[in-house]
Design a protein around this motif. Sequence first.
Motif, PDB file in Angstrom:
ATOM      1  N   MET A  28      -5.327  -8.772   4.458  1.00 41.63           N
ATOM      2  CA  MET A  28      -6.040  -8.103   4.274  1.00 41.63           C
ATOM      3  C   MET A  28      -6.372  -7.563   2.691  1.00 41.63           C
ATOM      4  O   MET A  28      -7.201  -7.438   2.262  1.00 41.63           O
ATOM      5  N   GLU A  29      -5.350  -7.970   1.842  1.00 40.19           N
ATOM      6  CA  GLU A  29      -5.187  -7.492   0.494  1.00 40.19           C
ATOM      7  C   GLU A  29      -6.348  -8.794  -0.079  1.00 40.19           C
ATOM      8  O   GLU A  29      -6.824  -8.711  -1.066  1.00 40.19           O
ATOM      9  N   LYS A  30      -6.117 -10.088   0.611  1.00 38.59           N
ATOM     10  CA  LYS A  30      -6.983 -11.233  -0.166  1.00 38.59           C
ATOM     11  C   LYS A  30      -8.436 -10.822   0.252  1.00 38.59           C
ATOM     12  O   LYS A  30      -9.151 -11.368  -0.477  1.00 38.59           O
ATOM     13  N   HIS A  33      -9.160  -5.452   0.345  1.00 42.86           N
ATOM     14  CA  HIS A  33      -8.640  -4.040   0.991  1.00 42.86           C
ATOM     15  C   HIS A  33      -7.296  -3.584   0.223  1.00 42.86           C
ATOM     16  O   HIS A  33      -6.408  -4.441  -0.257  1.00 42.86           O
ATOM     17  N   ASN A  34      -7.169  -2.374  -0.026  1.00 43.69           N
ATOM     18  CA  ASN A  34      -5.869  -1.772  -0.291  1.00 43.69           C
ATOM     19  C   ASN A  34      -4.977  -1.402   0.745  1.00 43.69           C
ATOM     20  O   ASN A  34      -5.449  -0.599   1.682  1.00 43.69           O
ATOM     21  N   VAL A  35      -3.793  -2.058   0.795  1.00 42.52           N
ATOM     22  CA  VAL A  35      -2.947  -1.981   2.059  1.00 42.52           C
ATOM     23  C   VAL A  35      -1.711  -1.124   1.595  1.00 42.52           C
ATOM     24  O   VAL A  35      -1.177  -1.496   0.825  1.00 42.52           O
ATOM     25  N   LYS A 372     -11.094  -9.622  12.754  1.00 39.30           N
ATOM     26  CA  LYS A 372     -11.266  -9.004  13.734  1.00 39.30           C
ATOM     27  C   LYS A 372     -10.915  -7.755  13.593  1.00 39.30           C
ATOM     28  O   LYS A 372     -11.442  -6.805  14.277  1.00 39.30           O
ATOM     29  N   ILE A 373      -9.618  -7.333  13.291  1.00 32.63           N
ATOM     30  CA  ILE A 373      -9.045  -6.221  13.014  1.00 32.63           C
ATOM     31  C   ILE A 373      -9.822  -5.362  12.197  1.00 32.63           C
ATOM     32  O   ILE A 373      -9.795  -4.135  12.502  1.00 32.63           O
ATOM     33  N   ILE A 374     -10.420  -5.806  11.065  1.00 34.18           N
ATOM     34  CA  ILE A 374     -11.253  -5.085  10.121  1.00 34.18           C
ATOM     35  C   ILE A 374     -12.581  -4.594  10.690  1.00 34.18           C
ATOM     36  O   ILE A 374     -12.854  -3.402  10.801  1.00 34.18           O
ATOM     37  N   ASP A 375     -12.994  -5.328  11.889  1.00 28.93           N
ATOM     38  CA  ASP A 375     -14.182  -5.074  12.601  1.00 28.93           C
ATOM     39  C   ASP A 375     -13.843  -3.748  13.478  1.00 28.93           C
ATOM     40  O   ASP A 375     -14.407  -2.949  13.719  1.00 28.93           O
ATOM     41  N   VAL A 376     -12.664  -3.910  14.107  1.00 30.88           N
ATOM     42  CA  VAL A 376     -12.105  -2.756  14.843  1.00 30.88           C
ATOM     43  C   VAL A 376     -12.152  -1.302  14.231  1.00 30.88           C
ATOM     44  O   VAL A 376     -12.522  -0.340  14.242  1.00 30.88           O
ATOM     45  N   TYR A 377     -11.415  -1.551  12.921  1.00 32.92           N
ATOM     46  CA  TYR A 377     -11.367  -0.453  11.877  1.00 32.92           C
ATOM     47  C   TYR A 377     -12.825   0.324  11.721  1.00 32.92           C
ATOM     48  O   TYR A 377     -13.151   1.433  12.017  1.00 32.92           O
ATOM     49  N   LYS A 378     -13.831  -0.580  11.409  1.00 29.66           N
ATOM     50  CA  LYS A 378     -15.336  -0.062  10.910  1.00 29.66           C
ATOM     51  C   LYS A 378     -15.747   0.506  12.314  1.00 29.66           C
ATOM     52  O   LYS A 378     -16.554   1.404  12.168  1.00 29.66           O
TER      53      LYS A 378
END
Length: 383
Positions: A28-30, A33-35, A372-378
Amino acid sequence: MNIGIFSDVYFPQKNGVSTAVKLYKDEMEKLGHNVYLFIPKYSKNYKRNEKNVFEFPAIKFLFEKEQRIALPLSTDIFKIKDLNLDIIHSQDPFSMGIFAEFMSKLLKIKHVGTHHTMYEYYRNYLPLIIRPTLKQTQRMIRNWCLKLDKVISPTNNIKDLLVSYGVPDDHVIVIPTGIDTEKFNKEIIWNLRDEYNILPEEKVLLFVGRLGQEKNIDFLIKVFHKVFHEERNIRFVIIGDGIEKNKLEELVVDLDLHERVIFTGSQPRENVIDAYKQADLFIFASYTETQGLVVLESMAAGTPVVALGKMGVYDLLNHENAGGIMVKDLNEDIFVHEILKVLKDENLYNTLSKNAINFVKENYSIEVSVRKIIDVYKNVLEY
């Protein structure tokens, strides 16, 4: 996006959830995003050198010394509001999961969770006086899932199980935990054979994981005992630690395998990856895996797998050309037959090895999983 990941386990603890959380955070950092990671403090003497990690006071779980129960009593609580989190992602329903739920409600932040572990099979770690029944455990899992804005399941098999507990079908999204395939392309540094005096002509069977009852390592040792009677140039390497270690070592002595079975204890992740690449075959008989990351890791290294096809492992090896052989039941003779078949058939072995690498790259890379996880977040944030 500012992402808060809450977990009760993290390195130096060595298990699938720790690995998953580390992979999530790094990838996610790559992506820019800030994790921010919120975890129990492992020990007073352990110094962590990693940015954006908030540690909370914790006590050791009485019945499993490697586990921690967090006490979210820290001034870091007051810093969370200033992080402007967009989403909270919890990895379990326990102390940090409860804290995640509290912060989600307090700050009105959407809350996603991943169901990593089959908690039903871990009740034996609790004494009878406080051990929940199977129904109570299933109800706990269901209630946790219903409090989340969305649940991530590593496999379809586990999703079906959650639905059977009463979680709505559309509340659960299936996203496998990915593998950092690039790390499996690096040169071998840790020479397993040199360290343990394994001869060049000897085959190596490998197990990696926590030495717990639910992993069925005693079964694997008995299987190896039978394999050894058919194939003398062979060793069994067991990487990991846990409360069953003494019992397993006693079993090895009872079966007169003390010169054939090697217990390495816990190893750094780099060593584990090197071990996968030096092994000839990975064997696995756990019935509690939501996915079976160690199975995927072995396949990523090109090392074929013979494994019990239960839960998440079934979802992996049920695919054609997956790079492994699935055994449907805990039957020693069938395991022995499949192990010897793979070791003695060079064409079959090479085909399984090639298929394993391709299968993981195409279906289980961490890059694909995290996107795919980022898409879930969105999607969650849109509602």
